[in-house]
Design a protein around this motif. Structure first.
Motif, PDB file in Angstrom:
ATOM      1  N   THR A   1     -24.525 -20.697   4.634  1.00  0.00           N
ATOM      2  CA  THR A   1     -24.959 -19.638   5.545  1.00  0.00           C
ATOM      3  C   THR A   1     -23.983 -18.462   5.538  1.00  0.00           C
ATOM      4  OG1 THR A   1     -23.781 -20.724   7.366  1.00  0.00           O
ATOM      5  CG2 THR A   1     -26.112 -21.287   7.060  1.00  0.00           C
ATOM      6  N   ASN A   2     -22.864 -18.589   4.821  1.00  0.00           N
ATOM      7  CA  ASN A   2     -21.887 -17.498   4.753  1.00  0.00           C
ATOM      8  C   ASN A   2     -22.446 -16.339   3.924  1.00  0.00           C
ATOM      9  OD1 ASN A   2     -18.938 -18.510   5.752  1.00  0.00           O
ATOM     10  ND2 ASN A   2     -20.137 -20.229   4.941  1.00  0.00           N
ATOM     11  N   SER A   3     -22.237 -15.133   4.443  1.00  0.00           N
ATOM     12  CA  SER A   3     -22.625 -13.952   3.680  1.00  0.00           C
ATOM     13  C   SER A   3     -21.492 -13.575   2.728  1.00  0.00           C
ATOM     14  CB  SER A   3     -22.932 -12.780   4.611  1.00  0.00           C
ATOM     15  OG  SER A   3     -21.800 -12.478   5.421  1.00  0.00           O
ATOM     16  N   ILE A   4     -21.849 -13.136   1.541  1.00  0.00           N
ATOM     17  CA  ILE A   4     -20.863 -12.795   0.515  1.00  0.00           C
ATOM     18  C   ILE A   4     -21.100 -11.366   0.054  1.00  0.00           C
ATOM     19  CG2 ILE A   4     -19.918 -13.388  -1.742  1.00  0.00           C
ATOM     20  CD1 ILE A   4     -20.912 -16.228  -1.334  1.00  0.00           C
ATOM     21  N   TYR A   5     -20.036 -10.559   0.161  1.00  0.00           N
ATOM     22  CA  TYR A   5     -20.099  -9.167  -0.302  1.00  0.00           C
ATOM     23  C   TYR A   5     -19.370  -9.080  -1.640  1.00  0.00           C
ATOM     24  CZ  TYR A   5     -19.013  -4.207  -0.724  1.00  0.00           C
ATOM     25  OH  TYR A   5     -18.866  -2.928  -1.184  1.00  0.00           O
ATOM     26  N   PHE A   6     -20.068  -8.565  -2.656  1.00  0.00           N
ATOM     27  CA  PHE A   6     -19.505  -8.496  -4.008  1.00  0.00           C
ATOM     28  C   PHE A   6     -19.514  -7.051  -4.493  1.00  0.00           C
ATOM     29  CE2 PHE A   6     -20.253  -9.373  -8.758  1.00  0.00           C
ATOM     30  CZ  PHE A   6     -18.886  -9.341  -9.015  1.00  0.00           C
ATOM     31  N   ASP A   7     -18.342  -6.547  -4.861  1.00  0.00           N
ATOM     32  CA  ASP A   7     -18.212  -5.183  -5.380  1.00  0.00           C
ATOM     33  C   ASP A   7     -17.473  -5.242  -6.714  1.00  0.00           C
ATOM     34  OD1 ASP A   7     -18.147  -2.429  -5.673  1.00  0.00           O
ATOM     35  OD2 ASP A   7     -16.270  -2.225  -4.552  1.00  0.00           O
ATOM     36  N   SER A   8     -18.107  -4.728  -7.758  1.00  0.00           N
ATOM     37  CA  SER A   8     -17.518  -4.759  -9.101  1.00  0.00           C
ATOM     38  C   SER A   8     -17.433  -3.350  -9.659  1.00  0.00           C
ATOM     39  CB  SER A   8     -18.348  -5.642 -10.033  1.00  0.00           C
ATOM     40  OG  SER A   8     -17.820  -5.616 -11.344  1.00  0.00           O
ATOM     41  N   GLU A   9     -16.219  -2.905  -9.955  1.00  0.00           N
ATOM     42  CA  GLU A   9     -16.027  -1.593 -10.561  1.00  0.00           C
ATOM     43  C   GLU A   9     -16.297  -1.632 -12.061  1.00  0.00           C
ATOM     44  OE1 GLU A   9     -12.105  -0.330  -9.685  1.00  0.00           O
ATOM     45  OE2 GLU A   9     -12.353  -0.384  -7.504  1.00  0.00           O
ATOM     46  N   GLN A  10     -15.916  -2.732 -12.681  1.00  0.00           N
ATOM     47  CA  GLN A  10     -16.065  -2.857 -14.123  1.00  0.00           C
ATOM     48  C   GLN A  10     -16.128  -4.338 -14.482  1.00  0.00           C
ATOM     49  OE1 GLN A  10     -13.068  -0.719 -16.240  1.00  0.00           O
ATOM     50  NE2 GLN A  10     -14.083  -0.836 -18.222  1.00  0.00           N
ATOM     51  N   ASP A  11     -16.864  -4.679 -15.519  1.00  0.00           N
ATOM     52  CA  ASP A  11     -17.007  -6.074 -15.910  1.00  0.00           C
ATOM     53  C   ASP A  11     -15.672  -6.663 -16.371  1.00  0.00           C
ATOM     54  OD1 ASP A  11     -19.635  -5.910 -15.337  1.00  0.00           O
ATOM     55  OD2 ASP A  11     -20.384  -6.038 -17.395  1.00  0.00           O
ATOM     56  N   ILE A  12     -15.431  -7.911 -15.956  1.00  0.00           N
ATOM     57  CA  ILE A  12     -14.260  -8.657 -16.431  1.00  0.00           C
ATOM     58  C   ILE A  12     -14.711  -9.526 -17.601  1.00  0.00           C
ATOM     59  CG2 ILE A  12     -12.447 -10.291 -15.850  1.00  0.00           C
ATOM     60  CD1 ILE A  12     -12.846  -9.550 -12.940  1.00  0.00           C
ATOM     61  N   VAL A  13     -14.160  -9.274 -18.766  1.00  0.00           N
ATOM     62  CA  VAL A  13     -14.508 -10.044 -19.960  1.00  0.00           C
ATOM     63  C   VAL A  13     -13.240 -10.722 -20.474  1.00  0.00           C
ATOM     64  CG1 VAL A  13     -15.462  -9.964 -22.300  1.00  0.00           C
ATOM     65  CG2 VAL A  13     -16.362  -8.435 -20.530  1.00  0.00           C
ATOM     66  N   VAL A  14     -13.270 -12.046 -20.566  1.00  0.00           N
ATOM     67  CA  VAL A  14     -12.097 -12.804 -21.008  1.00  0.00           C
ATOM     68  C   VAL A  14     -12.506 -13.778 -22.107  1.00  0.00           C
ATOM     69  CG1 VAL A  14     -10.915 -12.626 -18.794  1.00  0.00           C
ATOM     70  CG2 VAL A  14     -12.437 -14.550 -19.227  1.00  0.00           C
ATOM     71  N   SER A  15     -11.495 -14.266 -22.821  1.00  0.00           N
ATOM     72  CA  SER A  15     -11.713 -15.276 -23.863  1.00  0.00           C
ATOM     73  C   SER A  15     -11.223 -16.609 -23.336  1.00  0.00           C
ATOM     74  CB  SER A  15     -10.950 -14.889 -25.139  1.00  0.00           C
ATOM     75  OG  SER A  15     -11.092 -15.894 -26.124  1.00  0.00           O
ATOM     76  N   MET A  16     -12.144 -17.538 -23.064  1.00  0.00           N
ATOM     77  CA  MET A  16     -11.782 -18.846 -22.529  1.00  0.00           C
ATOM     78  C   MET A  16     -12.944 -19.810 -22.695  1.00  0.00           C
ATOM     79  SD  MET A  16     -11.963 -18.046 -18.413  1.00  0.00           S
ATOM     80  CE  MET A  16     -11.403 -19.692 -17.987  1.00  0.00           C
ATOM     81  N   ASP A  17     -12.736 -21.052 -22.332  1.00  0.00           N
ATOM     82  CA  ASP A  17     -13.804 -22.045 -22.380  1.00  0.00           C
ATOM     83  C   ASP A  17     -14.808 -21.750 -21.261  1.00  0.00           C
ATOM     84  OD1 ASP A  17     -14.297 -25.081 -23.521  1.00  0.00           O
ATOM     85  OD2 ASP A  17     -14.976 -24.833 -21.460  1.00  0.00           O
ATOM     86  N   ALA A  18     -16.070 -21.708 -21.602  1.00  0.00           N
ATOM     87  CA  ALA A  18     -17.104 -21.343 -20.634  1.00  0.00           C
ATOM     88  C   ALA A  18     -17.185 -22.355 -19.489  1.00  0.00           C
ATOM     89  CB  ALA A  18     -18.454 -21.217 -21.334  1.00  0.00           C
ATOM     90  N   TYR A  19     -16.998 -23.637 -19.796  1.00  0.00           N
ATOM     91  CA  TYR A  19     -17.050 -24.671 -18.763  1.00  0.00           C
ATOM     92  C   TYR A  19     -15.928 -24.478 -17.748  1.00  0.00           C
ATOM     93  CZ  TYR A  19     -16.733 -29.332 -16.652  1.00  0.00           C
ATOM     94  OH  TYR A  19     -16.667 -30.375 -15.759  1.00  0.00           O
ATOM     95  N   LEU A  20     -14.703 -24.173 -18.240  1.00  0.00           N
ATOM     96  CA  LEU A  20     -13.580 -23.941 -17.336  1.00  0.00           C
ATOM     97  C   LEU A  20     -13.764 -22.653 -16.537  1.00  0.00           C
ATOM     98  CD1 LEU A  20     -10.447 -25.009 -19.436  1.00  0.00           C
ATOM     99  CD2 LEU A  20     -11.732 -26.322 -17.742  1.00  0.00           C
ATOM    100  N   ALA A  21     -14.377 -21.653 -17.149  1.00  0.00           N
ATOM    101  CA  ALA A  21     -14.662 -20.413 -16.426  1.00  0.00           C
ATOM    102  C   ALA A  21     -15.591 -20.685 -15.238  1.00  0.00           C
ATOM    103  CB  ALA A  21     -15.270 -19.384 -17.365  1.00  0.00           C
ATOM    104  N   ASP A  22     -16.595 -21.520 -15.472  1.00  0.00           N
ATOM    105  CA  ASP A  22     -17.534 -21.874 -14.404  1.00  0.00           C
ATOM    106  C   ASP A  22     -16.814 -22.609 -13.271  1.00  0.00           C
ATOM    107  OD1 ASP A  22     -20.659 -22.241 -13.816  1.00  0.00           O
ATOM    108  OD2 ASP A  22     -19.617 -24.108 -13.304  1.00  0.00           O
TER     109      ASP A  22
END
Length: 415
Positions: free
Chosen positions: A301-322
């Motif tokens: 039930t918590n509201s979440i406010y998300f503001d992104s100025e620019q995409d974050i792109v990194v090189s890592m394992d997708a499972y660990l990123a999740d």
């Protein structure tokens, strides 16, 4: 911590300093020793000239002078002989010149004479300078030749060591290939290679045993837990149990779920520590955060406010990123005390997640330690942020915690 420098540079620096000190000392010694020899030679010449003059007076009983080389005067008393350097006018050169002078007093034919003989010093100084200059030139040429020869020889000598060092840097426990070390005819390098091979083989064996043990324990725990869970479901579905039994069985069921989750997270931490996640790919964390927010909206039930100025792109394992994003957001939701909006802000190099808090943590330095928690939340096992820290360390991300304006802030900085 002292600044680290390369071995060749260190030895070359020592060679340069040693050579410089030796050159200065040897030049100074050579200069004064040569000057002493030349001065002795001049003094011997003066003594020889003085002896010839005295002999001529004794034989011919005549006084003669050849200024400024020879001067003879009558004296009243005999005084000690005197050596000194003096500057006088030379008529032949028509200028002031430096001479080495010997003055003696002799009793000849019932008469005391003062005999003064001189010799040029200028030419001797020129000879001295020429000798020292030529010697310094030879020293410098020999020094630089030996320096470059020594450096080239050292590079060749230490080449197996440097090559093996690069091999050790590329060594990986997860690789099936054994470390390939370059052999050397130097005994110490050969012994070092032997010890490195022994050590790496033992480390790989211990790693494989630990990995196998972890996988076996994880697998063996899951099976009895699944059986217990199935039996509990059977009891719950059986209508013959009382309310008290139902509460007890439900409590057992929650403990089993907690134990299963604990087993999964400990296994994950072990795999991260052992670098078993080596599947690198380009991950858009900004897109992943958006998907996670949508998923959490369905169960929270918590509201979440998300503001992104620019995409974050990194090189890592997708499972660990999740898992990284999931743990950060779930932690913010779990400890959002006043049910205020959770704020997530991202730019190209950082991610900030904040949630409301009643007070600052008592021991923020322990926040990322295993099983550490400052709340009585029964649903927390104290491993979520530990996993976050482990993943950040694996990929050289920096994670910071702070508390200000009654809010907890977690910041991830990506390099």
């Amino acid at each position: 911590m002292a600044k680290k420098i390369k071995l060749i540079k260190k030895t070359s620096k020592t060679f340069l300093l040693t050579g410089l000190v030796l050159t200065i000392l040897s030049t100074g010694i050579l200069y004064y020793y040569t000057k002493h020899l030349l001065q002795q030679e001049i003094d011997e010449i003066l003594y020889s000239t003085e002896a010839r003059v005295v002999n001529a007076i004794k034989t011919n009983n005549q006084l003669f002078s050849l200024p400024p080389i020879v001067e003879i005067r009558k004296a009243e008393i005999i005084q000690p002989q005197v050596f000194k350097d003096t500057v006088i006018f030379d008529p032949s050169q028509k200028e002031m010149e430096l001479f080495r002078e010997l003055t003696t007093f002799k009793h000849i034919n019932n008469q005391i004479y003062q005999v003064t003989v001189r010799d040029f010093v200028v030419e001797n100084d020129q000879i001295l300078i020429a000798i020292v200059t030529s010697t310094i030139t030879v020293f410098i040429l020999a020094f630089f030749f030996l320096f470059y020869f020594n450096t080239a020889k050292n590079l060749k000598l230490w080449s197996p060591f440097f090559n093996n060092l690069e091999q050790m840097k590329r060594f990986s426990l997860t690789s099936n290939q054994s470390i390939e070390l370059e052999d050397s005819d130097i005994l110490e390098f050969s012994e070092l290679n032997k010890e490195i091979r022994t050590l790496t083989n033992k480390v790989k064996t211990d790693y494989e045993n630990l990995k196998q043990f972890t996988e076996n324990v994880s697998h063996e725990i899951q099976t009895p837990l699944a059986i217990i869970q199935a039996k509990i479901d059977t009891f719950i579905n059986d209508g013959s149990i009382s309310d008290k039994q139902f509460q007890d069985i439900s409590s057992i069921q929650k403990d089993i779920q907690r134990l299963k989750l604990l087993n999964q997270k400990i296994t994950l931490i072990t795999k991260v520590d052992n670098h078993q996640f080596d599947n690198l790919e380009i991950v858009n964390l900004t897109s992943l955060i958006s998907k996670k927010i949508e998923s959490f909206k369905e169960i929270s039930t918590n509201s979440i406010y998300f503001d992104s100025e620019q995409d974050i792109v990194v090189s890592m394992d997708a499972y660990l990123a999740d898992i990284l994003i999931n743990n950060l957001i779930s932690n913010a939701i779990k400890y959002n005390s006043r049910k205020e909006a959770i704020i997530i802000i991202t730019n190209k190099k950082s991610l900030i997640i904040s949630n409301a808090g009643d007070r600052e943590l008592l021991n923020p330095e322990k926040l990322f330690l295993r099983f550490y928690t400052e709340t009585n939340n029964k649903h927390s096992i104290g491993l979520g942020l530990t996993i976050v820290k482990k993943i950040c360390d694996l990929y050289n991300f920096k994670v910071n915690y702070s508390f200000k304006e009654q809010k907890h802030f977690f910041q991830l900085i990506f390099k």
